[in-house]
Design a protein around this motif. Structure first.
Motif, PDB file in Angstrom:
ATOM      1  N   PRO A 216       0.837  -1.212   0.000  1.00 30.74           N
ATOM      2  CA  PRO A 216       0.000   0.000   0.000  1.00 30.74           C
ATOM      3  C   PRO A 216       0.868   1.257   0.000  1.00 30.74           C
ATOM      4  O   PRO A 216       1.999   1.232   0.456  1.00 30.74           O
ATOM      5  CB  PRO A 216      -0.777  -0.120   1.302  1.00 30.74           C
ATOM      6  CG  PRO A 216       0.014  -1.038   2.146  1.00 30.74           C
ATOM      7  CD  PRO A 216       0.861  -1.895   1.266  1.00 30.74           C
ATOM      8  N   SER A 217       0.302   2.340  -0.546  1.00 23.64           N
ATOM      9  CA  SER A 217       1.052   3.607  -0.579  1.00 23.64           C
ATOM     10  C   SER A 217       1.088   4.184   0.823  1.00 23.64           C
ATOM     11  O   SER A 217       0.213   3.892   1.646  1.00 23.64           O
ATOM     12  CB  SER A 217       0.341   4.596  -1.494  1.00 23.64           C
ATOM     13  OG  SER A 217       0.185   4.018  -2.741  1.00 23.64           O
ATOM     14  N   PRO A 218       2.062   5.052   1.099  1.00 27.67           N
ATOM     15  CA  PRO A 218       2.117   5.647   2.437  1.00 27.67           C
ATOM     16  C   PRO A 218       0.963   6.619   2.654  1.00 27.67           C
ATOM     17  O   PRO A 218       0.390   7.135   1.688  1.00 27.67           O
ATOM     18  CB  PRO A 218       3.451   6.401   2.417  1.00 27.67           C
ATOM     19  CG  PRO A 218       3.738   6.646   0.981  1.00 27.67           C
ATOM     20  CD  PRO A 218       3.119   5.522   0.216  1.00 27.67           C
ATOM     21  N   LEU A 219       0.629   6.831   3.910  1.00 23.59           N
ATOM     22  CA  LEU A 219      -0.388   7.835   4.251  1.00 23.59           C
ATOM     23  C   LEU A 219       0.301   8.949   5.031  1.00 23.59           C
ATOM     24  O   LEU A 219       1.114   8.679   5.922  1.00 23.59           O
ATOM     25  CB  LEU A 219      -1.469   7.210   5.121  1.00 23.59           C
ATOM     26  CG  LEU A 219      -2.615   6.518   4.393  1.00 23.59           C
ATOM     27  CD1 LEU A 219      -3.659   6.080   5.398  1.00 23.59           C
ATOM     28  CD2 LEU A 219      -3.237   7.421   3.324  1.00 23.59           C
ATOM     29  N   PHE A 220      -0.025  10.193   4.669  1.00 17.47           N
ATOM     30  CA  PHE A 220       0.608  11.341   5.320  1.00 17.47           C
ATOM     31  C   PHE A 220      -0.389  11.988   6.276  1.00 17.47           C
ATOM     32  O   PHE A 220      -1.571  12.136   5.944  1.00 17.47           O
ATOM     33  CB  PHE A 220       1.019  12.379   4.265  1.00 17.47           C
ATOM     34  CG  PHE A 220       2.094  11.896   3.339  1.00 17.47           C
ATOM     35  CD1 PHE A 220       3.422  12.167   3.597  1.00 17.47           C
ATOM     36  CD2 PHE A 220       1.769  11.150   2.208  1.00 17.47           C
ATOM     37  CE1 PHE A 220       4.424  11.716   2.744  1.00 17.47           C
ATOM     38  CE2 PHE A 220       2.763  10.697   1.350  1.00 17.47           C
ATOM     39  CZ  PHE A 220       4.093  10.972   1.617  1.00 17.47           C
ATOM     40  N   GLN A 221       0.094  12.369   7.436  1.00 18.00           N
ATOM     41  CA  GLN A 221      -0.717  13.128   8.390  1.00 18.00           C
ATOM     42  C   GLN A 221      -0.172  14.558   8.385  1.00 18.00           C
ATOM     43  O   GLN A 221       0.991  14.777   8.716  1.00 18.00           O
ATOM     44  CB  GLN A 221      -0.557  12.493   9.782  1.00 18.00           C
ATOM     45  CG  GLN A 221      -1.641  12.883  10.758  1.00 18.00           C
ATOM     46  CD  GLN A 221      -3.005  12.293  10.362  1.00 18.00           C
ATOM     47  OE1 GLN A 221      -3.064  11.155   9.915  1.00 18.00           O
ATOM     48  NE2 GLN A 221      -4.061  13.078  10.514  1.00 18.00           N
ATOM     49  N   VAL A 222      -1.017  15.494   7.966  1.00 16.06           N
ATOM     50  CA  VAL A 222      -0.577  16.896   7.861  1.00 16.06           C
ATOM     51  C   VAL A 222      -1.293  17.686   8.948  1.00 16.06           C
ATOM     52  O   VAL A 222      -2.524  17.732   8.975  1.00 16.06           O
ATOM     53  CB  VAL A 222      -0.946  17.484   6.471  1.00 16.06           C
ATOM     54  CG1 VAL A 222      -0.506  18.943   6.351  1.00 16.06           C
ATOM     55  CG2 VAL A 222      -0.339  16.637   5.354  1.00 16.06           C
ATOM     56  N   SER A 223      -0.537  18.303   9.855  1.00 13.41           N
ATOM     57  CA  SER A 223      -1.221  19.087  10.888  1.00 13.41           C
ATOM     58  C   SER A 223      -0.648  20.485  10.998  1.00 13.41           C
ATOM     59  O   SER A 223       0.467  20.758  10.541  1.00 13.41           O
ATOM     60  CB  SER A 223      -1.202  18.388  12.241  1.00 13.41           C
ATOM     61  OG  SER A 223      -0.157  17.499  12.318  1.00 13.41           O
ATOM     62  N   GLY A 224      -1.441  21.340  11.611  1.00  9.62           N
ATOM     63  CA  GLY A 224      -1.032  22.736  11.757  1.00  9.62           C
ATOM     64  C   GLY A 224      -2.133  23.536  12.409  1.00  9.62           C
ATOM     65  O   GLY A 224      -2.957  22.974  13.148  1.00  9.62           O
ATOM     66  N   PHE A 225      -2.147  24.826  12.131  1.00  4.80           N
ATOM     67  CA  PHE A 225      -3.227  25.653  12.700  1.00  4.80           C
ATOM     68  C   PHE A 225      -3.720  26.648  11.663  1.00  4.80           C
ATOM     69  O   PHE A 225      -2.997  27.025  10.738  1.00  4.80           O
ATOM     70  CB  PHE A 225      -2.763  26.379  13.971  1.00  4.80           C
ATOM     71  CG  PHE A 225      -1.580  27.280  13.747  1.00  4.80           C
ATOM     72  CD1 PHE A 225      -1.745  28.584  13.305  1.00  4.80           C
ATOM     73  CD2 PHE A 225      -0.287  26.825  13.977  1.00  4.80           C
ATOM     74  CE1 PHE A 225      -0.661  29.415  13.083  1.00  4.80           C
ATOM     75  CE2 PHE A 225       0.813  27.655  13.749  1.00  4.80           C
ATOM     76  CZ  PHE A 225       0.621  28.952  13.309  1.00  4.80           C
ATOM     77  N   LEU A 226      -4.988  26.994  11.858  1.00  5.44           N
ATOM     78  CA  LEU A 226      -5.646  27.962  10.983  1.00  5.44           C
ATOM     79  C   LEU A 226      -5.814  29.254  11.760  1.00  5.44           C
ATOM     80  O   LEU A 226      -6.278  29.220  12.905  1.00  5.44           O
ATOM     81  CB  LEU A 226      -7.056  27.475  10.679  1.00  5.44           C
ATOM     82  CG  LEU A 226      -7.292  26.583   9.485  1.00  5.44           C
ATOM     83  CD1 LEU A 226      -8.731  26.101   9.508  1.00  5.44           C
ATOM     84  CD2 LEU A 226      -7.029  27.363   8.210  1.00  5.44           C
TER      85      LEU A 226
END
Ligand SMILES: Cc1cc2nc3c(=O)[nH]c(=O)nc-3n(C[C@H](O)[C@H](O)[C@H](O)COP(=O)(O)OP(=O)(O)OC[C@H]3O[C@@H](n4cnc5c(N)ncnc54)[C@H](O)[C@@H]3O)c2cc1C
Length: 478
Positions: A216-226
């Protein structure tokens, strides 16, 4: 914000997004356009002036450029970029521009919604990236027509806005406005989230769903703030199958690394001088402003200060005649203002007092420290120290990519992982025809991060990424 965007930015979203683009400058905008289903075809009857390219273009009539072999099409092209795909897309958009011509693009664009790939473009400021931080009256180094994105020529946009180019160049303010407008005109707005700062990107490989299934392809977790209009900040976290780094270089200015550099009168951005002149805290009768650096940003600052009659001390490390100075690489006819600054830098070092009132040039000078009472201590080439009372200091000695949101600040992704990441000497190592990281599947890099330092050439990278992502989508099981 649309519900769709809210869903994906909310922590509750479980379905991964196909693509998240970090950075909303020209690179991110161009990629968003291509991922929104806008598809380039060769115009029927168009003849490209490059005979080899023309022959290749006729071999696959009616096939979109994005579905063709970019390696094959770009073979044999030469120009001012190291990237074959950048040269290819530029040659298709501006066929004879390096010969001084003004021929129309050989491409025609079809909006094929069925080819669109859902994506989000996250950016700290408004769409336009670095162009919203560059002093608005500054004139671009590049010709205005090289600043344009696909299918909306800068000159046509200027005409609509009743604006004009200056000696074939545009102001940074107009270009920032053009990029913002481009997003609106092309209907891309729903993909963009402004005021979104990414603070972490992490990835892992999910377990295969069934025995014998493909990796399976990798999964990315993108976090930050708005950041909301009332300046409150809200965290977000989203999951993506592909992440495109398009964060440019302008957010992390290079530092001198000397004592006192954190004092409030020391700045690393020309906008600080603008703000101080506007507020009246720096005036023609103030102590001098110190401008450090011998590149174009420092030259822009000198021009700006001269325009407002603000006294300047201009200090730089290299000798004025160093052939490596950028001024020596710019044709005099096209860039008279930068040559004027170079002349000031040179003449001042020979003649005392200065023929340019209020301007003093200190070649081969090193800054040693800044003191709290607004003093700057310099060392001359003979090792003597000089102390000056100053009103404000601008340190304009370049900038570095800031990938602190990646594991190990992205160091492992560089061409030489043992050296610091640098847009000119050590960019992110990408495949030249997909712009996917050599080290991490699903992670792409665009623009200066991948070594493409001019807007004209960042667009080829976007074409390569879009073409690669379209192929991945086509391979996905139903
Ligand atoms: C003073 C100056 C003059 C220039 N003149 C020219 C010129 O004449 N011609 C030319 O072709 N090029 C010029 N350039 C270079 C040009 O600006 C870049 O090539 C171009 O903007 C690169 O586009 P980009 O989209 O890759 O990155 P950028 O335009 O830098 O945009 C990236 C955006 O990503 C945002 N970002 C960064 N980190 C994060 C994060 N963690 N989360 C969310 N957002 C983030 C940044 O705030 C920025 O807005 C100039 C640059 C400068 C500084």
């Amino acid at each position: 914000m649309s519900t769709w965007r809210k869903d994906h930015l909310g922590a509750s979203s479980s379905e991964p997004l196909p693509v998240v683009i970090i950075g909303n400058g020209p690179s991110g905008i161009c990629l968003s356009y291509l991922l929104s289903g806008y598809t380039p075809y060769v115009k029927p009857g168009a003849i490209h002036p490059h005979p080899l390219l023309q022959r290749k273009l006729t071999e696959a009539p009616g096939v979109s450029i994005m579905d063709q072999d970019l390696d094959y099409l770009s073979e044999g092209l030469e120009g001012r970029s190291q990237s074959p795909v950048a040269l290819l897309f530029d040659a298709l958009l501006r066929p004879d521009t390096d010969l001084g011509g003004n021929m129309d693009s050989v491409l025609t664009w079809k909006h094929q919604k069925e080819r669109a790939i859902p994506h989000l473009v996250l950016g700290r400021k408004l769409p336009g990236g670095a162009w919203h931080s560059i002093e608005g009256s500054m004139v671009t180094l590049s010709q205005g027509q090289w600043m344009g994105l696909p299918d909306l020529q800068v000159k046509d946009w200027m005409c609509q806005k009743r604006r004009g180019l200056r000696n074939s160049r545009a102001t940074a303010g107009d270009i920032a406005h053009y990029y913002r407008d481009y997003v609106i005109k092309k209907g891309l707005g729903h993909n963009f989230v402004s005021g979104a700062v990414v603070t972490a990107v992490e990835w892992g490989t999910p377990e295969p769903s069934s025995p014998g299934a493909r990796d399976p392809s990798p999964l990315f977790q993108v976090s930050g703030f708005l950041t909301a209009t009332d300046r409150s900040q809200q965290p977000f976290s989203l999951c993506a199958r592909n992440v495109v780094l398009a964060t440019g270089t302008s957010d992390s200015p290079a530092q001198l690394g000397i004592p006192g550099e954190g004092l409030p009168f020391i700045h690393h951005d020309l906008s600080a001088l603008e703000a101080a002149t506007r507020a009246g805290t720096v005036t023609p009768s103030s102590d001098p402003v110190v401008i450090i650096g011998a590149g174009l940003s420092a030259a822009d600052a000198v021009l700006y200060a001269r325009h407002y009659n603000i006294p300047v001390i201009h200090a730089f490390r290299r000798p004025v005649d160093d052939p490596g100075l950028v001024f020596n690489q710019l044709p005099k006819m096209l860039y008279p203002e930068y040559h004027k600054v170079h002349q000031m830098m040179r003449e001042q070092s020979i003649l005392l007092p200065s023929p340019y009132e209020g301007y003093r040039s200190f070649p081969e000078h090193q800054l040693l420290l800044f003191k709290e009472d607004r003093q700057a201590v310099f060392q001359d080439p003979q090792g003597h120290q000089k102390v000056f009372e100053v009103s404000l200091v601008l340190v304009l000695i370049g900038s570095h990519p800031d990938l602190s949101f990646l594991p190990g600040a992205g160091a492992d992704l560089a061409m030489d992982p043992d050296q610091p990441l640098s847009t000119k000497r050590n960019p992110i190592d990408v495949d030249p025809f997909t712009y996917q990281s050599i080290h991490q599947e699903g992670l792409y890099a665009l623009g200066p991060l991948a070594g493409d330092n001019f807007v004209r050439f960042v667009q080829g990278g976007a074409l390569a990424v879009a073409s690669s992502l379209l192929r991945k989508e086509a391979r996905k099981p139903p």
